[in-house]
Design a protein around this motif. Structure first.
Motif, PDB file in Angstrom:
ATOM      1  N   ALA A 277       0.815  -1.219   0.000  1.00  0.00           N
ATOM      2  CA  ALA A 277       0.000   0.000   0.000  1.00  0.00           C
ATOM      3  C   ALA A 277       0.844   1.262   0.000  1.00  0.00           C
ATOM      4  N   VAL A 278       2.094   1.167   0.428  1.00  0.00           N
ATOM      5  CA  VAL A 278       2.945   2.359   0.514  1.00  0.00           C
ATOM      6  C   VAL A 278       4.238   2.203  -0.290  1.00  0.00           C
ATOM      7  N   ALA A 279       4.397   1.080  -1.001  1.00  0.00           N
ATOM      8  CA  ALA A 279       5.661   0.768  -1.647  1.00  0.00           C
ATOM      9  C   ALA A 279       5.885   1.580  -2.911  1.00  0.00           C
ATOM     10  N   SER A 280       7.136   1.571  -3.355  1.00  0.00           N
ATOM     11  CA  SER A 280       7.514   2.185  -4.627  1.00  0.00           C
ATOM     12  C   SER A 280       7.646   1.079  -5.662  1.00  0.00           C
ATOM     13  N   ALA A 281       6.621   0.925  -6.504  1.00  0.00           N
ATOM     14  CA  ALA A 281       6.658  -0.112  -7.540  1.00  0.00           C
ATOM     15  C   ALA A 281       7.569   0.336  -8.672  1.00  0.00           C
TER      16      ALA A 281
END
Length: 334
Positions: A277-281
């Protein structure tokens, strides 16, 4: 005698042979897919030995719960994602290895996580805030997101002025501060010099107050107070630092200060959803192996070729049974 080309079993066998040939010669194709780069830093200080989690009906330590969640999280992560692993003790974060592929190197990653142990700690202190700030700086250098696992218990306790100031840029690194542990106070296991468990920490085994820096408000009312020689008073402070629970309010404040999100550790799937939900894809090219699909198709075709006659007879018997049961019985009016 010429074979019947319309025989379903022959068709299944031909398809199975073609699928096996495809499984042997199929090449990997390159596709772009979302992936993640993350640094997982695990607190290995003494309070992480508290057993306030459970697995298969048995109590397990916080450290073991973190290890299980991390291993389960690896399964959820898409291939081409990369994980690096670090540990925290005293006031420093130590990097065990730089990011490696979670699929190609799954076995060594899993083994490294399983090998994490509280005996790897180099000091007994636990400066959580300093460890988190160091982990953020390390994640920034690795260009990775951060998962920082800790129960948040500072040892010795924070001085009266509170946690040190975060000198980085809030939000520069994304990720989670993961609170580990139950919400009720639990005893902390005690070990001897050889690492053997000998009970639990007692009230006299740990400091309950930091005596660095300025004294807390109201110190002048303590017995034996002297502004110059005894600014903290003469008596030794007694509290509950020999017991432990997740310090969630403190960890939330650290997360807010550094621009990270906060999540409480439950299990691997929940951990992955909280992180995603908060990651850097990142979009990254990766190899996609077609051989397992062709191999599975060949196995299915062989199964249907072998079981085809039996399935056909079973379907005929089932149809006959349905027809017989649908006929009116003698002696019963319609």
């Amino acid at each position: 005698m010429r074979p019947d080309l319309r025989d379903p079993r022959l068709i299944m066998l031909v398809l199975a042979i073609l699928s096996l040939i495809a499984a042997l010669v199929a090449l990997k194709i390159t596709i772009r897919r979302p992936s993640f780069d993350l640094l997982a830093v695990v607190d290995i200080t003494g309070s992480m030995n508290v057993r306030d989690y459970a697995a298969s009906g048995l109590p397990v330590s916080r450290l073991d719960a973190v290890k299980a969640a991390l291993r389960a999280m690896l399964v959820e992560a898409p291939c081409t994602s990369h994980l690096s692993l670090g540990i925290f003790s005293e006031r420093k974060t130590f990097l065990l290895f730089e990011p490696i592929d979670v699929c190609v190197d799954f076995a060594p990653l899993e083994a490294s996580i399983e090998a994490l142990d509280w005996r790897m700690a180099w000091e007994g202190d636990s400066r959580v805030s300093a460890g988190l700030f160091g982990a953020i700086d390390l994640a920034r250098q690795l260009k990775s997101d951060l998962l920082f696992f800790t129960d948040g218990q500072e040892a010795p306790p924070l001085p009266a002025r509170g946690a040190p100031t975060f000198e980085g840029r809030a939000g520069e690194v994304r990720g989670l501060v993961v609170g580990v542990g139950g919400y009720e106070l639990s005893p902390i296991p005690k070990f001897d010099d050889r690492g053997r468990e000998i009970g639990f920490l007692g009230v006299d085994d740990v400091p309950h107050e930091s005596r660095f820096g300025l004294p807390p408000e109201g110190a002048e009312r303590r017995e034996g107070y002297n502004a110059r020689n005894a600014p903290f008073g003469a008596a030794v402070a007694v509290g509950v630092e020999h017991l432990s629970s997740v310090r969630e309010d403190y960890l939330r404040s650290l997360a807010e200060k550094t621009g990270l999100a906060y999540a409480h550790l439950e299990d691997g799937k929940r951990l992955w959803s909280d992180y995603a939900a908060v990651a850097s894809a990142r979009s990254r090219e990766g190899a996609f192996d077609l051989r397992p699909f062709f191999g599975s198709a060949a196995a299915l075709f062989i199964f249907f070729a072998a079981a085809g006659p039996w399935l056909a007879r079973a379907l005929v018997r089932l149809r006959q049974a349905v027809l017989i049961n649908s006929q009116p019985r003698p002696g019963r009016s319609k």
